[in-house]
Design an enzyme around this catalytic site. Structure first.
Site, PDB file in Angstrom:
ATOM      1  CG  ASP A   1      -1.804   1.157   1.289  1.00  0.00           C
ATOM      2  OD1 ASP A   1      -2.428   1.439   0.261  1.00  0.00           O
ATOM      3  OD2 ASP A   1      -1.873   1.822   2.339  1.00  0.00           O
TER       4      ASP A   1
ATOM      5  CB  THR B   1      -1.828   5.328  -1.853  1.00  0.00           C
ATOM      6  OG1 THR B   1      -1.768   3.915  -1.898  1.00  0.00           O
ATOM      7  CG2 THR B   1      -2.994   5.747  -1.021  1.00  0.00           C
ATOM      8  CB  THR B   2       1.161   3.043  -5.767  1.00  0.00           C
ATOM      9  OG1 THR B   2       0.900   2.217  -4.650  1.00  0.00           O
ATOM     10  CG2 THR B   2       2.577   2.849  -6.220  1.00  0.00           C
TER      11      THR B   2
ATOM     12  CG  ASP C   1      -6.183   0.073  -0.007  1.00  0.00           C
ATOM     13  OD1 ASP C   1      -6.192   0.723   1.056  1.00  0.00           O
ATOM     14  OD2 ASP C   1      -5.223   0.031  -0.785  1.00  0.00           O
TER      15      ASP C   1
HETATM   16  P1  ADP Z   1      -2.514   1.943  -5.914  1.00  0.00           P
HETATM   17  O1  ADP Z   1      -1.880   2.023  -4.569  1.00  0.00           O
HETATM   18  O2  ADP Z   1      -2.264   3.177  -6.724  1.00  0.00           O
HETATM   19  O3  ADP Z   1      -3.926   1.525  -5.897  1.00  0.00           O
HETATM   20  P2  ADP Z   1      -1.996  -0.662  -6.944  1.00  0.00           P
HETATM   21  O4  ADP Z   1      -0.760  -1.420  -6.663  1.00  0.00           O
HETATM   22  O5  ADP Z   1      -3.251  -1.074  -6.268  1.00  0.00           O
HETATM   23  O6  ADP Z   1      -1.678   0.852  -6.703  1.00  0.00           O
HETATM   24  O7  ADP Z   1      -2.213  -0.731  -8.522  1.00  0.00           O
HETATM   25  C1  ADP Z   1      -3.290  -0.120  -9.122  1.00  0.00           C
HETATM   26  C2  ADP Z   1      -3.160  -0.186 -10.629  1.00  0.00           C
HETATM   27  O8  ADP Z   1      -3.202  -1.523 -11.081  1.00  0.00           O
HETATM   28  C3  ADP Z   1      -4.319   0.530 -11.280  1.00  0.00           C
HETATM   29  O9  ADP Z   1      -3.847   1.381 -12.287  1.00  0.00           O
HETATM   30  C4  ADP Z   1      -5.164  -0.593 -11.847  1.00  0.00           C
HETATM   31  O10 ADP Z   1      -5.847  -0.193 -12.996  1.00  0.00           O
HETATM   32  C5  ADP Z   1      -4.141  -1.636 -12.135  1.00  0.00           C
HETATM   33  N1  ADP Z   1      -4.729  -2.970 -12.136  1.00  0.00           N
HETATM   34  C6  ADP Z   1      -5.353  -3.595 -11.122  1.00  0.00           C
HETATM   35  N2  ADP Z   1      -5.784  -4.818 -11.485  1.00  0.00           N
HETATM   36  C7  ADP Z   1      -5.398  -4.981 -12.775  1.00  0.00           C
HETATM   37  C8  ADP Z   1      -5.533  -6.053 -13.735  1.00  0.00           C
HETATM   38  N3  ADP Z   1      -6.156  -7.198 -13.415  1.00  0.00           N
HETATM   39  N4  ADP Z   1      -5.022  -5.869 -14.962  1.00  0.00           N
HETATM   40  C9  ADP Z   1      -4.396  -4.726 -15.270  1.00  0.00           C
HETATM   41  N5  ADP Z   1      -4.238  -3.700 -14.427  1.00  0.00           N
HETATM   42  C10 ADP Z   1      -4.729  -3.812 -13.200  1.00  0.00           C
HETATM   43 MG    MG Z   2      -4.705  -0.277  -5.194  1.00  0.00          MG
END
Ligand code: ADP
Ligand code: MG
Length: 559
Positions: free
Chosen positions: A64, A97-98, A394
């Site tokens: 996270d 958040t990332t 989240d």
């Molecule tokens: P954050 O902390 O920003 O939420 P995450 O590590 O949760 O970061 O990553 C979120 C990103 O991953 C988003 O841009 C989302 O669209 C992408 N994402 C999540 N699941 C998938 C998937 N199954 N295929 C492609 N992209 C995905």
């Molecule tokens: Mg996320």
């Protein structure tokens, strides 16, 4: 010689350290990029986790962004702004958040060559602001509403949003299982805004799949005294009394001064103490409650007294749990046992004390107002469960957001690519150097799909080219990175959905933060804070030279 005779003008206190000018902007940008670089690899479903251990020996494993940023303990003043936006994104929408940190750092990185070439930061800021607003406008236009669906449909749509959030987490392997659990929990609390109505209880042991949802309240068995085991452990439709008083034999003579003339009177005081407690217990019993919970201690005398009357009691229930029991059962927490009327008693369909792993849990289910839910999380290591809890948090936030303003956008970098394309197109219509800046903003947005590819081990250049082509063709607005094959795919059709607010908030916060950092051209560090950091030697060295350096701009030399 003449210049040496002139008295030196000191504006700032001696020892003050300042650095300013263009080089300061660049140095701030570098710091932000460095921070983003540590976070970079955590983005997306194939993102890695970070293990952070502090000087107290605590170990946290997390994916996270907000948690990592908080634990990194960043001291650079400009980079701290990134910590703040990650935190605000976390509390505002709960996810992304990332994303927000990466975007902000990328906006800055794109601005860096211009700053180095002598473009005034304010020209950049102006263009970035306009581009940011246009991007948000575009997200709103592209967002798809999930309003007006039946409950069943809505549930599955919400579960998809939750699954997208969870897919990047440690518990991603079981995302469907947890997504539906989260949706049920959120729907259970209805429109209530209090997040703490959803309790998450962690019980080490078992597997993830052993986690379960209680439609009501569950909390760990509290500390208990002798006699507790004689109390019944299951009730159907019991009345519940919630207290905020101690039920213990108190030595009243320790709280007050009493003068006795006759030693025989001593017994009367002891008797009075007993009478007070028995009177309280009697009133509790008379209220008709079968379950008595108190935020404060319920002593051994009371425990035995209740056990003899087939009443269940638990003392030292945490404030949060007690409030949740109150909300769920419709009871009200009492601060006195005098005149306990029926209305303040709560009730539920089933109360049970149950064994979960090594712990015993008090579980209240089938609660009338039904406004609570508790997720009991199981899993191997402590760190694992903690990360699972953060991930569920989240997902819960996302589902709540999606429920409130029910518009979603395709994830996997699809929306980012589409906005990027839109801004590039718009840039072409701008005359003047602003065109470059808007273009840079557009290019920075591509960091999300690029990073998703990098983290998954795909050829980012290749995938991004395909994406650009698809989006430019005008029919591929929903195309994003296909995390399974390394190609591109329709994110919408694949149910990789994110609530629109996540993107809107992320773009907004990242634009603000980058503009803020660009607008800072001087950092002043006063001698006090320097010595407070134990940097006494540096402070003494600076002296007059420090003041001189200030004007010359130490930063300049660094170039
Ligand atoms: P954050 O902390 O920003 O939420 P995450 O590590 O949760 O970061 O990553 C979120 C990103 O991953 C988003 O841009 C989302 O669209 C992408 N994402 C999540 N699941 C998938 C998937 N199954 N295929 C492609 N992209 C995905
Ligand atoms: Mg996320």
């Amino acid at each position: 010689m003449a210049s040496m005779m002139q008295p030196q003008i000191l504006v700032l206190k001696e020892g003050t350290d300042t650095s300013q000018g263009r080089a300061q902007v660049v140095s701030n940008i570098n710091a932000c990029t460095a921070v983003a670089d540590t976070l970079r690899t955590t983005l997306g479903p194939r993102g890695m986790d970070k293990l952070i251990h502090d000087d107290k020996g605590g170990v946290t494993i997390s994916n996270d962004g907000a948690t990592i940023m908080r634990l990194l303990d960043i001291v650079h003043p400009a980079a701290k702004i990134l910590v703040d936006i990650a935190g605000s994104q976390d509390s505002e929408v709960g996810d992304g958040t990332t994303t927000v940190v990466l975007l902000a750092a990328e906006f800055l990185k794109e601005a860096k060559p211009y700053v180095e070439d002598g473009v005034h930061p304010h020209s950049l800021i102006r263009s970035y602001r306009t581009a940011g607003n246009m991007a948000i406008q575009r997200v709103k236009e592209l967002a798809v509403s999930i309003e007006g669906k039946s409950l069943e449909e809505k549930k599955s749509l919400l579960a998809k949003c939750a699954a997208t959030t969870l897919s990047s987490k440690l518990i991603g392997g079981e995302k469907e299982f947890f997504a539906s659990m989260v949706v049920d929990a959120v729907l259970a609390i209805g429109n209530d805004d209090r997040l703490n109505l959803i309790g998450i209880k962690k019980v080490p042991g078992g597997t993830m799949r052993d986690s379960f949802l209680v439609n009501g309240v569950a909390f760990k068995k509290t500390f208990s005294y002798a006699g507790f085991e004689q109390q019944p452990k299951k009730f159907l439709n019991p009345k519940i009394l919630l207290l905020n008083i101690e039920l213990e034999l108190k030595s009243e003579k320790e709280n007050a001064e009493i003068r006795l003339s006759d030693p025989l009177q001593y017994q009367s005081i002891v008797d009075a103490e007993w009478n007070i407690i028995y009177d309280k217990l009697d009133k509790c019993v008379k209220s008709g409650a079968k379950i008595i919970l108190s935020r404060l201690a319920i002593g051994d005398l009371a425990t035995q007294y209740f056990a003899d009357r087939d009443i269940f009691c638990a003392g030292r229930v945490t404030e949060e749990d007690l409030q949740r029991v109150a909300a769920a059962t419709g009871g009200m927490v009492q601060t006195s046992v005098n005149n306990v009327i029926d209305e303040v008693l709560g009730s539920c369909e089933v109360f049970e004390e149950k064994q979960v792993g090594n712990e015993r849990f008090n579980i209240f289910s089938g609660c009338p107002s039904g406004q609570t839910a508790t997720i009991v999380l199981r899993g191997g290591a402590d760190q694992f469960i903690e990360e699972a809890e953060r991930s569920l948090h989240d997902a819960i936030m996302i589902v709540r957001r999606a429920l409130k303003n029910s518009t979603v956008v395709p994830g996997g970098g699809a929306i980012d690519m589409e906005i990027s394309k839109y801004l590039r197109q718009h840039a072409r219509t701008i005359a003047g150097k602003s065109q470059f800046f808007v273009n840079s903003f557009a290019k920075a947005l591509e960091v999300i799909p690029r990073q998703l590819c990098d983290n998954a081990g795909f050829d980012a250049t290749d995938v991004l080219n395909k994406l650009r082509q698809k989006h430019a063709s005008g029919e591929g607005a929903n195309y994003g990175v296909d995390i399974n094959t390394g190609g591109i795919a329709d994110s919408f059709a694949n149910f990789v959905w994110e609530p629109a607010v996540v993107k809107i908030n992320a773009i907004n916060a990242a634009t603000e933060a980058s503009c803020l950092i660009l607008s800072v051209d001087e950092t002043v560090k006063n001698p006090k804070s320097e010595s407070a950091q134990g940097d006494a030697a540096a402070g003494a060295m600076a002296g007059r030279g420090g003041a001189m350096r200030g004007r010359g701009g130490r930063g300049m030399r660094r170039r």
